[in-house]
Design an enzyme around this catalytic site. Sequence first.
Site, PDB file in Angstrom:
ATOM      1  N   ASP A 148       0.851  -1.198   0.000  1.00  0.00           N
ATOM      2  CA  ASP A 148       0.000   0.000   0.000  1.00  0.00           C
ATOM      3  C   ASP A 148       0.884   1.243   0.000  1.00  0.00           C
ATOM      4  O   ASP A 148       2.096   1.175   0.211  1.00  0.00           O
ATOM      5  CB  ASP A 148      -0.957   0.007   1.193  1.00  0.00           C
ATOM      6  CG  ASP A 148      -0.242  -0.194   2.519  1.00  0.00           C
ATOM      7  OD1 ASP A 148       0.838   0.412   2.706  1.00  0.00           O
ATOM      8  OD2 ASP A 148      -0.747  -0.951   3.362  1.00  0.00           O
ATOM      9  N   LYS A 185      -4.216   0.886  -3.460  1.00  0.00           N
ATOM     10  CA  LYS A 185      -5.498   0.209  -3.230  1.00  0.00           C
ATOM     11  C   LYS A 185      -6.549   1.187  -2.743  1.00  0.00           C
ATOM     12  O   LYS A 185      -6.243   2.196  -2.101  1.00  0.00           O
ATOM     13  CB  LYS A 185      -5.332  -0.926  -2.213  1.00  0.00           C
ATOM     14  CG  LYS A 185      -4.946  -0.478  -0.812  1.00  0.00           C
ATOM     15  CD  LYS A 185      -4.741  -1.654   0.122  1.00  0.00           C
ATOM     16  CE  LYS A 185      -4.351  -1.156   1.512  1.00  0.00           C
ATOM     17  NZ  LYS A 185      -4.049  -2.240   2.446  1.00  0.00           N
ATOM     18  N   ARG A 187     -10.240   1.054  -0.624  1.00  0.00           N
ATOM     19  CA  ARG A 187     -11.073   0.179   0.202  1.00  0.00           C
ATOM     20  C   ARG A 187     -12.546   0.571   0.108  1.00  0.00           C
ATOM     21  O   ARG A 187     -12.888   1.748   0.074  1.00  0.00           O
ATOM     22  CB  ARG A 187     -10.639   0.239   1.668  1.00  0.00           C
ATOM     23  CG  ARG A 187      -9.297  -0.413   1.956  1.00  0.00           C
ATOM     24  CD  ARG A 187      -9.092  -0.514   3.465  1.00  0.00           C
ATOM     25  NE  ARG A 187      -7.785  -1.017   3.828  1.00  0.00           N
ATOM     26  CZ  ARG A 187      -7.468  -2.303   3.882  1.00  0.00           C
ATOM     27  NH1 ARG A 187      -8.363  -3.210   3.557  1.00  0.00           N
ATOM     28  NH2 ARG A 187      -6.262  -2.684   4.253  1.00  0.00           N
ATOM     29  N   ASP A 235       5.933  -5.342   4.934  1.00  0.00           N
ATOM     30  CA  ASP A 235       4.867  -4.694   5.699  1.00  0.00           C
ATOM     31  C   ASP A 235       5.198  -4.791   7.184  1.00  0.00           C
ATOM     32  O   ASP A 235       6.035  -5.607   7.588  1.00  0.00           O
ATOM     33  CB  ASP A 235       3.515  -5.364   5.408  1.00  0.00           C
ATOM     34  CG  ASP A 235       2.358  -4.370   5.465  1.00  0.00           C
ATOM     35  OD1 ASP A 235       2.557  -3.257   5.996  1.00  0.00           O
ATOM     36  OD2 ASP A 235       1.256  -4.701   4.989  1.00  0.00           O
ATOM     37  N   ASP A 257      -2.669  -8.887   9.158  1.00  0.00           N
ATOM     38  CA  ASP A 257      -3.858  -9.161   9.956  1.00  0.00           C
ATOM     39  C   ASP A 257      -4.687 -10.258   9.286  1.00  0.00           C
ATOM     40  O   ASP A 257      -4.498 -11.442   9.535  1.00  0.00           O
ATOM     41  CB  ASP A 257      -4.654  -7.879  10.158  1.00  0.00           C
ATOM     42  CG  ASP A 257      -5.865  -8.059  11.076  1.00  0.00           C
ATOM     43  OD1 ASP A 257      -6.020  -9.152  11.655  1.00  0.00           O
ATOM     44  OD2 ASP A 257      -6.654  -7.113  11.212  1.00  0.00           O
ATOM     45  N   THR A 258      -5.589  -9.874   8.403  1.00  0.00           N
ATOM     46  CA  THR A 258      -6.414 -10.878   7.710  1.00  0.00           C
ATOM     47  C   THR A 258      -5.695 -11.451   6.494  1.00  0.00           C
ATOM     48  O   THR A 258      -6.158 -12.420   5.908  1.00  0.00           O
ATOM     49  CB  THR A 258      -7.747 -10.265   7.249  1.00  0.00           C
ATOM     50  OG1 THR A 258      -7.475  -9.211   6.305  1.00  0.00           O
ATOM     51  CG2 THR A 258      -8.517  -9.690   8.425  1.00  0.00           C
TER      52      THR A 258
END
Length: 202
Positions: A61, A84, A86, A110, A114-115
């Site tokens: 990102d 990106k 969202r 990074d 997380d996900t």
Amino acid sequence: AKLVANLLETAGATRVITMDLHADQIQGFFEIPVDHLYASTIFVPYIKSLNLENLCIASPDMGGSKRAHSYAKFLNSDVVICYKQRKQANVIETMELIGDVEGKNVVLVDDMVDTAGTLVKAAQLMKDRGAVSVRAVATHPILSGNAHERIENSALEELIVTDSIPLKQPSSKIKVLSCAELFADVMHKVHHNEPISSKFIM
């Protein structure tokens, strides 16, 4: 973050040693000295050991572009960035690539995963644009929800993380590098009033 800083200080902390804060500004919330370490001290030697040809560092990102450029400087490689948009939290609507990855071995960098939605989408985008291989390094492996499953089924060759957060379950694609030696060495130097500048490569 300010509340946590106050709690630590009230509990008696006189110095804080931390690694890869999500925002550098958090250091300013403390009234006590903060040593902000970088996982690049651990990751860069590992990336070098892979001896990848046509290495390219990528940021998943725009916010991580500074981090990506720091890695690229030490690894003498190109940089690409994912842009990106969202729809809502943890749901990416569109992602575009700024830069060329064709014929290159890409390493995404990074501060946390997380996900794994962004990371997996970015890895697939790199492969679609002609990358030979895609790896990722992320300091803090939160790995919530079905992150493990996403990573296993992704275009990623491997995800390299530190043990700042214990893994909830093992994965054939996740490699853990310990940050214990880095913290122990810095703690030793701090207690003996020795400089810790050698522990920073960013």
